[in-house]
Write an enzyme that holds these catalytic residues in place. Structure first.
Site, PDB file in Angstrom:
ATOM      1  CG  PHE A 111      -5.727  -4.623 -12.441  1.00  0.00           C
ATOM      2  CD1 PHE A 111      -5.925  -6.183 -12.923  1.00  0.00           C
ATOM      3  CD2 PHE A 111      -5.165  -4.349 -11.169  1.00  0.00           C
ATOM      4  CE1 PHE A 111      -5.230  -6.959 -12.000  1.00  0.00           C
ATOM      5  CE2 PHE A 111      -4.712  -5.381 -10.165  1.00  0.00           C
ATOM      6  CZ  PHE A 111      -4.597  -6.592 -10.788  1.00  0.00           C
ATOM      7  CE  LYS A 112      -6.387  -7.102  -8.267  1.00  0.00           C
ATOM      8  NZ  LYS A 112      -6.330  -7.063  -6.820  1.00  0.00           N
ATOM      9  CG  ASP A 113     -13.467  -2.089 -11.742  1.00  0.00           C
ATOM     10  OD1 ASP A 113     -14.190  -2.584 -10.822  1.00  0.00           O
ATOM     11  OD2 ASP A 113     -13.114  -1.143 -11.680  1.00  0.00           O
ATOM     12  CB  THR A 144      -9.576  -8.156  -5.006  1.00  0.00           C
ATOM     13  OG1 THR A 144      -8.423  -8.500  -6.012  1.00  0.00           O
ATOM     14  CG2 THR A 144     -10.634  -9.350  -4.906  1.00  0.00           C
TER      15      THR A 144
END
Length: 466
Positions: A111-113, A144
Site C-alpha cells: 500500500f505504500k506505493d 516504505t
C-alpha cells in the site's frame, strides 16, 4: 490553506514548504490549520470520478494552487500509470458484510506505493523547479523503503537513504530494497528494530543544522503528503462499494496499522465528512495501539518479531497527530503530553478521555496463531489468500462487526511479500514474475550498528558524491 505544527512553534507554512519540512522544526508533526468538510451532496457527485480525478479533487483543497493544475495532473497520472490495475485500488467483495480493498497493485506490491509513487514524482518536480538537490532519508519496517526507492530511483536531483532493521523484514521486502544498484540509492541495514531506526531518523531531522546543510527530506508518514495521499483511497472505497445494496447499513474500515499513519488517514477522511461508522485499528502482538484504545495506556512494550513484520512497531509516530485533535487542537497540551511521554515513558487516559478515544476507534491485536488461522480460513472458505497484515485486519473485522454493518478491510500487501507466513499455513502460492526475478539478483547494502554517529558517517560519504 496553511500548515502548522502540532507543538505550535513553527510559523504557518504553505503546502510545498510543509512537504519539504517533513518533521516540523519544533519536533512536532505538520497538520492543516483547518480541515475542509465535504458536503454530502458533493460526496455523491464524486462517485463518478476516476481514481486520479478523485485524487486531484481532494488535493485541490490542500495545495493552495502552489502547483499549477496541469502540472499536478501530470504528476498524479505518472504516479498511477504503472499500477497493475486500472482502478489503482480495486475492491473485492467477499460476502455481504465484507469487502477487501486491494492496495497492493503498485510496483512494490504494497500500500505504500499509493502515496510514495506520487511523493517521488513530487520531489523530482520540486528539485527541478528549485534547482536543488534533495536528500531523502527514511526508516522502514519493510514496505516504505521499497516503495520510496522505487519512486525515486534514477531520478536526477534526488538521493535516497533508507534504514531498515537487519534481518527483521521479510526476504522479499529486503530484496526489493537491496537489489537496487542505482547510484542515488543507499541501503543501511541497522542492527536493531524498526523503532531504533525511526529514533535515529528523528534525531537527524531534529538536528536543524544537519537537516539544512544536506537538504534532508522525509518519506515516512511523519510527512503530511503521505497522510493526504492515503486519504484518497478511503473516499474511493466508500464511494465504490455497492451502496445500493448497503445504503441502510453502517460502513466500517478495518486497517492494519503500526505507525498510525494508515489509520490516521482514515481519521482525516472521517473529519472531512466521509461518514465512516467505525475505524478499527488492527495490530499484531506489538499491540501498543490496542492497549491504548482498550485501557487508555500508551506505553511502548517489549518488541516482538511476528509474521506481520511491517507492524512490528512500538512507537507510533502519527499518534501525535491524533493527540492534537483529541485535545481540541491545543498545541500547548500536545507538548505537555509529549513531554510526559518522554519523561515518564507513557501517557494514560482515563474516564471521559478514555471514552472519547473509544468513540474514535476500536482496536484488536491479533496473535501470531490467529493470523495464520485467518489465512487458512479465508483460503478455504473464500479461495482468497490474505497476506499476514491483512489477516490481522480480517481478525479485527470479525471481532467488531455488527449485524447492521459492513466492513471494508484494507489489504496492505500482496501475500507473495510474506511467504514465510504462507508456508507455515502449508499453502503454496504462485509468485508474480517481478518478485520471482528478485531472488537471482545481487544485493547492495551496508550492515551497520545501531549508532547515530555511524549513520552520519555513512550519509556524509554518500552525500559527498553529489
Amino acid at each position: 490553506m496553511k500548515y502548522i505544527s502540532t507543538r505550535g512553534q513553527v510559523e504557518p507554512k504553505g503546502f510545498i514548504d510543509t512537504v519539504l519540512m517533513g518533521l516540523a522544526d519544533d519536533g512536532g508533526l505538520m497538520v492543516p490549520e483547518h480541515i475542509p468538510v465535504i458536503a454530502p451532496e458533493t460526496l455523491n457527485e464524486w462517485k463518478s470520478l476516476s481514481y486520479v480525478d478523485l485524487f486531484l479533487t481532494i488535493f485541490s483543497y490542500y495545495t493552495n494552487d502552489e502547483i499549477p493544475a496541469d502540472d499536478l495532473r501530470d504528476l498524479a497520472t505518472r504516479s498511477y500509470a504503472n499500477f497493475r490495475h486500472p482502478e489503482v485500488t480495486p475492491i473485492t467483495k467477499i460476502d455481504d458484510s465484507l469487502y477487501i480493498m486491494e492496495l497492493f497493485h503498485g510496483p512494490t506490491f504494497a500500500f505504500k506505493d499509493v502515496a510514495l509513487q506520487f511523493m517521488g514524482e513530487f520531489y523530482s518536480y520540486v528539485s527541478k523547479k528549485q534547482n536543488e538537490i534533495i536528500h531523502i532519508l527514511g526508516a522502514t519496517s519493510g514496505d516504505t523503503g521499497a516503495a520510496a526507492i522505487q519512486g525515486v530511483r534514477g531520478k536526477e536531483g534526488i538521493k535516497i537513504c533508507i534504514l531498515h532493521p537487519h534481518e527483521k523484514v521479510s526476504r522479499v521486502q529486503e530484496l526489493q530494497m537491496t537489489t537496487v544498484d542505482d547510484q542515488n540509492v543507499l541501503n543501511l541495514s541497522v542492527k536493531g528494530n524498526f523503532d531504533d531506526c525511526q529514533k535515529i531518523i528523528k534525531e537527524l531531522f531534529g538536528d536543524l543544522a544537519f537537516k539544512k546543510e544536506y537538504h534532508l527530506r522525509a518519506i515516512n508518514s511523519i510527512n503530511f503528503l503521505r497522510i493526504l495521499a492515503q486519504t484518497v483511497y478511503y473516499f474511493y472505497a466508500y464511494l465504490h462499494i455497492d451502496q445500493g445494496q448497503h445504503q441502510l447499513k453502517k460502513i466500517n474500515f478495518s486497517v492494519p496499522s503500526g505507525n498510525f499513519g494508515n489509520i490516521f488517514s482514515g481519521f482525516l477522511a472521517q473529519k472531512m465528512g466521509l461518514p465512516i461508522n467505525k475505524l478499527i485499528i488492527a495490530t499484531n502482538e506489538n499491540n501498543i495501539l490496542e492497549r491504548f484504545v482498550q485501557t487508555g495506556e500508551y506505553k511502548p512494550g517489549d518488541f516482538r518479531s511476528t509474521y506481520s513484520p511491517s507492524m512490528d512497531i512500538q512507537v507510533a509516530s502519527n499518534f501525535e497527530r491524533y493527540l492534537y485533535y483529541f485535545v481540541g487542537e491545543d498545541a500547548a497540551k500536545v507538548s505537555e503530553y509529549m513531554n510526559i511521554l518522554k519523561s515518564e515513558g507513557q501517557i494514560v487516559m482515563t474516564g471521559d478521555d478514555l471514552a472519547k478515544v473509544q468513540s474514535d476507534f476500536a482496536a484488536y491485536g491479533a496473535s501470531n496463531q490467529e493470523c495464520l488461522d485467518m489465512i487458512l480460513k479465508y483460503k478455504g472458505d473464500h479461495d482468497y489468500l490474505l497476506d499476514p497484515h491483512t489477516a490481522c485486519g480480517i481478525t479485527a473485522y470479525e471481532k467488531y462487526q455488527g449485524d447492521d454493518e459492513i466492513c471494508i478491510t484494507l489489504a496492505t500487501a500482496h501475500p507473495a511479500k510474506f511467504d514465510e507466513a504462507i508456508i507455515l499455513c502449508e499453502i503454496e502460492q504462485e509468485f508474480p514474475e517481478e518478485i520471482k526475478e528478485l531472488f537471482a539478483k545481487p544485493q547492495y547494502q551496508e550492515v551497520v550498528e545501531h549508532d547515530t554517529a555511524e549513520i552520519v558517517r555513512q550519509l556524509e560519504s554518500f552525500y559527498a558524491l553529489d
